[in-house]
Motif scaffolding. Structure first.
Motif: not given
Length: 278
Positions: A199-200, A203, A222, A225-226, A228-231
């Motif tokens: 995930l780092t 980002e 994971t 979560e990735a 959702q992070l990228i969105d």
């Protein structure tokens, strides 16, 4: 497929098999002998190559060979169905038999496997794509088989797009530096994709503004979560160890693309017979 490129390939395959001629066939049959035969499915399969490849093999040997009733690329057939009928000089049909069968058995195998993968993710937005893990010399044909049976194509060659992988990053020092160097050299029209396994790194890709982020060998939590992070700020590709048991769960994480090397490097050739009709 581009017929000009296809014919060049097929001529090479025919030259390899015929070399100085077919001494068995030429000893038994005269130039005047005529026959007809057909390709028959020995089990259910997704068809690719009857009208586009096998027909071309026979017609390159002899333009007078008549091929008809070819099953369209991407169609599924059951055991015993005739997929292609042809008639012409007996010598020509026997000379072209092995090359034509070798190719369509391989292509139908890829198409059949691809269609099963595509069925597993059709309830999601994810697209199943191939990789460059193709048989040397057969890439154009194998990627055509994927595209004809519900899959999609990734890069055709190294010149098709930027994909910064783990070894690029290791040799360069960081994702940020690798992306910076790439953008100094390539036109703005070429998208940049980066492979990540944490995930780092995801980002860091977002901070660099890359267009495609590959999630390599991530577990499902994971990966979710990735996503959702990228969105939506980049296209999301999942890769690494994808198989028929895992592809559905991967697709349901919300990724856009799932690359599957097995489509071309592990597809089992289909069983197709050439049955003589007279």
């Amino acid at each position: 497929m581009d017929t000009f490129l296809l014919d060049t390939l097929l001529r090479g395959f025919l030259n390899e098999d015929l070399e100085h001629g077919d001494i068995t066939t030429e000893s038994i049959f005269s130039k005047e002998d005529q026959s007809e035969a057909c390709f028959v499915a020995r089990h259910p399969m997704t068809v690719v190559g009857m009208g586009t490849v096998a027909t071309r093999v026979f017609q390159l040997l002899d333009g007078n060979v008549v091929c008809d009733n070819a099953i369209p690329d991407g169609m599924r057939v059951e055991k015993g169905e005739v997929m292609l009928h042809f008639q012409g000089a007996t010598r020509t049909l026997l000379r072209g038999e092995r090359v034509a069968l070798n190719l369509v058995q391989r292509l139908c195998g890829i198409a059949t496997l691809t269609s099963v993968f595509a069925d597993q993710v059709k309830h999601t937005k994810a697209k199943v794509v191939d990789t460059r893990k193709t048989t040397p010399g057969l890439r154009m044909l194998e990627k055509y088989a994927v595209r004809s049976s519900g899959g999609h194509n990734h890069r055709y060659s190294l010149s098709d797009g930027v994909l910064i992988k783990d070894n690029h990053i290791a040799a360069c020092g960081s994702i940020t530096e690798a992306v910076r160097r790439v953008r100094q050299r390539v036109p703005h029209t070429i998208n940049v994709e980066v492979e990540t396994d944490t995930l780092t790194q995801v980002e860091e890709c977002l901070l660099c503004g890359v267009g495609v982020i590959m999630l390599d060998n991530m577990d499902l939590p994971t990966m979710r979560e990735a996503v959702q992070l990228i969105d939506g700020r980049a296209v999301v590709e999942a890769s690494g160890g994808v198989n028929l048991e895992t592809v559905r769960g991967i697709a349901e994480t919300g990724v856009d693309i799932i690359s599957v090397g097995a489509l071309t490097h592990s597809a089992k050739a289909c069983d197709i017979g050439m049955d003589w009709r007279g």
